[in-house]
Motif scaffolding. Sequence first.
Motif, short mmCIF file in Angstrom:
data_model
loop_
_atom_site.label_atom_id
_atom_site.label_comp_id
_atom_site.label_asym_id
_atom_site.label_seq_id
_atom_site.Cartn_x
_atom_site.Cartn_y
_atom_site.Cartn_z
N ARG A 198 10.18 -0.53 2.39
CA ARG A 198 9.93 0.75 1.73
C ARG A 198 11.15 1.22 0.91
O ARG A 198 10.70 1.61 -0.09
CB ARG A 198 9.67 1.67 2.81
CG ARG A 198 9.15 2.98 2.36
CD ARG A 198 8.39 3.68 3.64
NE ARG A 198 9.33 3.99 4.77
CZ ARG A 198 9.33 3.35 5.93
NH1 ARG A 198 8.55 2.41 6.15
NH2 ARG A 198 10.34 3.60 6.65
N LEU A 251 -1.98 0.91 -4.61
CA LEU A 251 -1.23 -0.21 -4.48
C LEU A 251 -0.46 -0.59 -5.68
O LEU A 251 -0.79 -0.59 -6.62
CB LEU A 251 -2.18 -1.52 -4.10
CG LEU A 251 -2.94 -1.58 -2.81
CD1 LEU A 251 -4.48 -0.84 -3.15
CD2 LEU A 251 -3.08 -2.87 -1.99
N ALA A 289 -2.60 -0.68 6.05
CA ALA A 289 -2.38 0.89 6.11
C ALA A 289 -1.19 1.16 5.19
O ALA A 289 -0.42 0.27 4.50
CB ALA A 289 -2.10 1.28 7.53
N GLU A 290 -1.20 2.51 4.83
CA GLU A 290 0.12 2.99 4.12
C GLU A 290 1.18 2.79 4.67
O GLU A 290 1.55 2.64 5.74
CB GLU A 290 0.00 4.69 3.95
CG GLU A 290 0.90 5.11 3.17
CD GLU A 290 0.86 6.70 2.92
OE1 GLU A 290 1.77 7.59 3.04
OE2 GLU A 290 -0.47 7.18 2.85
N GLY A 291 2.12 2.00 3.62
CA GLY A 291 3.50 1.37 4.13
C GLY A 291 3.55 0.02 4.08
O GLY A 291 4.46 -0.69 4.28
N ASP A 298 -7.63 7.74 -3.78
CA ASP A 298 -7.20 8.10 -2.32
C ASP A 298 -6.37 6.71 -1.89
O ASP A 298 -5.47 6.73 -1.04
CB ASP A 298 -7.91 8.29 -1.45
CG ASP A 298 -9.51 7.48 -1.42
OD1 ASP A 298 -10.05 7.63 -2.42
OD2 ASP A 298 -9.50 6.66 -0.37
N VAL A 299 -6.52 5.62 -2.59
CA VAL A 299 -5.69 4.35 -2.25
C VAL A 299 -5.00 4.00 -3.49
O VAL A 299 -5.45 4.17 -4.60
CB VAL A 299 -6.74 3.19 -1.80
CG1 VAL A 299 -5.81 2.11 -1.26
CG2 VAL A 299 -7.45 3.67 -0.86
N VAL A 344 0.70 -0.91 -0.11
CA VAL A 344 -0.03 -0.04 0.01
C VAL A 344 0.86 1.32 0.12
O VAL A 344 1.79 1.63 1.07
CB VAL A 344 -0.88 -0.15 1.30
CG1 VAL A 344 -1.82 1.18 0.86
CG2 VAL A 344 -1.54 -1.13 1.29
N ARG A 345 0.84 2.04 -1.13
CA ARG A 345 1.96 3.11 -1.40
C ARG A 345 1.14 4.48 -0.70
O ARG A 345 1.50 5.34 -0.57
CB ARG A 345 2.23 3.31 -2.55
CG ARG A 345 2.97 2.24 -3.30
CD ARG A 345 4.13 1.66 -2.40
NE ARG A 345 5.10 2.63 -3.20
CZ ARG A 345 6.40 3.12 -2.22
NH1 ARG A 345 6.48 2.62 -1.37
NH2 ARG A 345 7.26 3.78 -2.73
N ARG A 346 -0.26 4.24 -0.86
CA ARG A 346 -1.15 5.39 -0.33
C ARG A 346 -2.44 5.00 0.15
O ARG A 346 -3.01 4.07 -0.28
CB ARG A 346 -1.25 6.38 -1.62
CG ARG A 346 -2.08 7.73 -1.12
CD ARG A 346 -2.05 8.75 -2.51
NE ARG A 346 -2.71 8.32 -3.48
CZ ARG A 346 -2.12 7.99 -4.59
NH1 ARG A 346 -0.81 8.07 -4.87
NH2 ARG A 346 -3.03 7.41 -5.64
N GLY A 347 -2.75 5.36 1.26
CA GLY A 347 -4.37 5.16 1.80
C GLY A 347 -4.21 4.06 2.53
O GLY A 347 -3.21 3.47 3.22
N SER A 348 -5.54 3.37 2.82
CA SER A 348 -5.57 2.08 3.53
C SER A 348 -6.87 1.33 2.72
O SER A 348 -7.59 1.80 2.23
CB SER A 348 -6.01 2.24 5.05
OG SER A 348 -7.19 3.11 5.15
#
Length: 313
Positions: A145, A109, A61-63, A106-107, A42-46
């Motif tokens: 990461r 992956l 979650a992000e990360g 907003d998400v 997940v690079r952004r959002g959740s």
Amino acid sequence: MDPLEDVLALLHTRGHLSTGLAAGGRWALRFEAPQGVKFNAVRRGSCLLEVDGVDGPIPLAEGDCYLLARPLPFVLRSDPATTPVAAGPVFARAEGGVARAGRGDDVFLVGGRFSFGARAQELLLDRLPPVVHVPAGSPHAGTVRWALDAIDRELTGGEPAAGLVAEHLAVVMLVHVLRLHLARDPRAAQGWLGGLSDPAVAAALTALHREPARPWTVAELAREAAVSRSTLAARFKAAVGQGPLEYLTRWRVELAARQLREGNATLSVVARSVGYGSESALSVAFKRVMGVAPGDYRRRSARQTSRTEASPS
């Protein structure tokens, strides 16, 4: 060689990157059981991950990233209430390497899969739980990461051979995810992989992998591990599920099997290279471990390779 590196090399581990996913609002996608080991980050959002047969959902979650080590269908979704749609048609409509679900972005992956050569199921995949979840705050998550950031740079920078570099970076990510899994829950790993979490057993495994053709004794391995012979024997059996010399036999057979699959050396040459003094000694060990004689194994592997090469890509 250290055992983890040795096994990953033996299995010809490769990373393959896939189309990214941008999503927003309420959305849910159902994926068919993947080939190989699936991963997403997940690079952004959740979002939520649900895997058939696994207690969940697992919040992402992000990360965060995860490995799916079994060929199981799974769902990625924004919330539990949204009815999932098939992911295949959504990804078939992808543009610019990105598929889209819901409304907005907003998400985001990134993902792909890892493929392996023969014997991966028994040597590696069966040693892992169905899902390995790596939260962003975990040890080794920083290196994961870093690998993902480097993959992004490769894929967006337009440099020569960027795809190849990115796929090698994905294998770097896999190594760190496996390290994290071992560090986080040593008892959850099985077989040789679990043995890497015990310093004495890891030292013995490293010695066996460094010199597999050497006529090891348990006493010699105990000296390598700096423990008594009885201590090593007990800890090795508890961690790996078999004694050190039984493990050595199985590893020698794996090395011999690779030579039979990939080369043309005579059985006597193969036998000597992995520590057996005669063809018959290797044949006995090989049939006990693999359930088939070495010559039959080589012929069967050659037929499988021929079928693979003849099938359309």
